[in-house]
Scaffold this motif. Structure first.
Motif, short mmCIF file in Angstrom:
data_model
loop_
_atom_site.label_atom_id
_atom_site.label_comp_id
_atom_site.label_asym_id
_atom_site.label_seq_id
_atom_site.Cartn_x
_atom_site.Cartn_y
_atom_site.Cartn_z
N LEU A 1 11.20 -0.70 -13.19
CA LEU A 1 10.40 -1.59 -12.53
C LEU A 1 11.17 -2.38 -11.67
O LEU A 1 11.18 -2.88 -10.64
N THR A 2 12.47 -2.78 -12.21
CA THR A 2 13.48 -3.56 -11.76
C THR A 2 14.14 -2.92 -10.46
O THR A 2 14.55 -3.82 -9.57
N THR A 3 13.97 -1.72 -10.42
CA THR A 3 14.72 -1.15 -9.25
C THR A 3 14.17 -1.66 -7.77
O THR A 3 14.54 -1.41 -6.90
N SER A 4 12.77 -1.85 -7.95
CA SER A 4 12.17 -2.18 -6.87
C SER A 4 12.96 -3.65 -6.08
O SER A 4 12.94 -3.74 -4.74
N ILE A 5 13.80 -4.31 -6.82
CA ILE A 5 14.50 -5.58 -6.19
C ILE A 5 15.46 -4.91 -5.34
O ILE A 5 16.09 -5.62 -4.62
N ALA A 6 15.97 -3.86 -5.53
CA ALA A 6 17.16 -3.22 -4.74
C ALA A 6 16.77 -2.89 -3.25
O ALA A 6 17.56 -2.69 -2.40
N SER A 7 15.34 -2.99 -3.04
CA SER A 7 15.00 -2.98 -1.59
C SER A 7 15.40 -4.26 -0.85
O SER A 7 15.31 -3.99 0.43
N SER A 8 15.67 -5.22 -1.53
CA SER A 8 16.18 -6.43 -0.85
C SER A 8 17.58 -6.03 -0.07
O SER A 8 18.09 -6.84 1.00
N ILE A 9 18.13 -5.10 -0.43
CA ILE A 9 19.63 -4.54 0.23
C ILE A 9 19.26 -3.26 0.94
O ILE A 9 20.28 -2.59 1.13
N SER A 10 18.20 -2.98 1.02
CA SER A 10 17.67 -1.75 1.82
C SER A 10 18.22 -0.40 1.01
O SER A 10 18.26 0.68 1.51
N ALA A 11 18.32 -0.62 -0.19
CA ALA A 11 18.60 0.73 -1.09
C ALA A 11 17.41 1.58 -1.21
O ALA A 11 16.08 1.07 -1.23
N GLU A 12 17.57 2.80 -1.10
CA GLU A 12 16.56 3.69 -0.86
C GLU A 12 15.67 4.00 -2.08
O GLU A 12 16.52 4.85 -3.09
N GLU A 13 14.57 3.43 -2.60
CA GLU A 13 13.74 3.79 -3.73
C GLU A 13 12.25 3.47 -3.16
O GLU A 13 12.16 3.46 -1.83
N LEU A 14 11.43 3.41 -4.19
CA LEU A 14 10.02 3.46 -3.62
C LEU A 14 9.68 2.46 -2.92
O LEU A 14 8.84 2.39 -1.90
N THR A 15 9.92 1.07 -3.41
CA THR A 15 9.57 0.05 -2.59
C THR A 15 10.14 -0.27 -1.35
O THR A 15 9.28 -0.49 -0.30
N SER A 16 11.27 0.24 -1.10
CA SER A 16 11.84 0.56 0.52
C SER A 16 11.42 1.46 1.17
O SER A 16 10.96 1.17 2.29
N VAL A 17 10.76 2.45 0.64
CA VAL A 17 10.02 3.64 1.34
C VAL A 17 8.71 3.03 1.93
O VAL A 17 8.38 3.30 2.68
N ALA A 18 7.99 2.23 0.82
CA ALA A 18 6.68 1.65 1.30
C ALA A 18 6.91 0.57 2.25
O ALA A 18 5.97 0.47 3.22
N GLN A 19 7.93 -0.22 2.32
CA GLN A 19 8.29 -1.14 3.47
C GLN A 19 8.37 -0.50 4.79
O GLN A 19 7.66 -0.91 5.67
N SER A 20 9.05 0.71 4.83
CA SER A 20 9.21 1.45 6.07
C SER A 20 7.83 1.93 6.51
O SER A 20 7.68 2.19 7.71
N ILE A 21 7.15 2.51 5.45
CA ILE A 21 5.62 3.16 5.80
C ILE A 21 4.81 1.96 6.47
O ILE A 21 3.93 2.20 7.28
N ASP A 22 4.92 0.89 5.93
CA ASP A 22 4.32 -0.39 6.31
C ASP A 22 4.39 -0.66 7.61
O ASP A 22 3.42 -1.13 8.51
N THR A 23 5.58 -0.66 8.21
CA THR A 23 6.04 -0.91 9.56
C THR A 23 5.66 0.05 10.50
O THR A 23 5.25 -0.26 11.78
N LEU A 24 5.36 1.37 9.92
CA LEU A 24 4.85 2.43 10.81
C LEU A 24 3.11 2.50 10.91
O LEU A 24 2.73 2.63 12.01
N THR A 25 2.71 2.00 10.05
CA THR A 25 0.91 2.29 9.71
C THR A 25 0.33 0.83 9.76
O THR A 25 -0.68 1.03 10.15
N PHE A 26 1.18 -0.20 9.46
CA PHE A 26 0.39 -1.63 9.48
C PHE A 26 -0.68 -1.52 8.62
O PHE A 26 -1.73 -2.37 8.52
#
Length: 222
Positions: free
Chosen positions: A160-185
């Motif tokens: 669960l803590t891996t999600s914090i790695a999205s703060s440095i743009s490390a590729e994991e699930l939360t980072s992928v979700a943020q990218s999808i969010d910017t594409l789909t709103f």
């Protein structure tokens, strides 16, 4: 309420979400495995007869356990370059999570080792076993039975803590979700989906670890 829910908008990105799950699992598995090795080393050093080694190990454990993981990963990714050590996002995330898991694993391992009766250790020495052999066969193996549930919980926490790695743009699930969010709103839909995915992964591994505990680490009943 005028918002129109549209989960079908996420269907084209299912492969990205699956890849994000795999990257999250890879990050957690690698970091916890390396963290166990680091934690084992720290646990041994904290009982060393050499005072400087005890101080270094204790300082590392207390520093990591009493500071936020977000601060640790930001320091490694943004702070270390000032010292001439630059890491890409993924290695930085692995290093940060490894050090974090290692500090907590050290305490878990020490608690298991301390639970082993001293008489068993003395008996091993009396049989002529060397120090490493005593630790491996008489201390570590029985201690694993004691600490496996705690180590299992540590893996779930790391997952669960891996999600914090999205703060440095490390590729994991939360980072992928943020990218999808910017594409789909579709913020509501995408974060509901990854919440479910995190739950499935953590609950699934929790069930798996309970089964392993029951099969391999539970005490036999009469």
């Amino acid at each position: 309420m005028t918002y129109q829910f549209d989960f079908l908008a996420l269907v084209p990105y299912w492969r990205d979400l699956l890849a994000g799950c795999l990257m999250t699992l890879s990050l957690a598995a690698l970091s916890v495995s390396l963290g166990f090795v680091v934690g084992l080393g720290a646990a041994i050093l904290r009982d060393s007869s050499i005072a400087p080694l005890r101080w270094v190990a204790s300082t590392y454990v207390e520093l990591i356990r009493n500071t936020p993981f977000l601060l640790q990963v930001l320091f490694i990714f943004f702070g270390l370059p000032a010292l001439g050590l630059s890491l890409a996002a993924w290695p930085a995330a692995v290093l940060a999570l490894t050090l974090n898991c290692g500090a907590f694993a050290s305490e878990i391992i020490r608690s298991g080792v301390d639970a082993i009766p001293r008489g068993q250790i003395e008996a091993g020495k009396a049989l002529g076993l060397s120090g490493p052999q005593v630790f491996r066969f008489i201390v570590l193996k029985p201690a694993l039975r004691i600490i496996f549930p705690a180590l299992s919980g540590q893996f779930i926490l790391a997952l669960l803590t891996t999600s914090i790695a999205s703060s440095i743009s490390a590729e994991e699930l939360t980072s992928v979700a943020q990218s999808i969010d910017t594409l789909t709103f579709r913020s509501f839909e995408i974060y509901i989906v990854i919440t479910i995915l995190y739950f499935i992964m953590s609950y699934g591994f929790s069930a798996l670890f309970k089964m392993i505990t029951r099969i391999y680490f539970s005490y036999p009943t009469k």
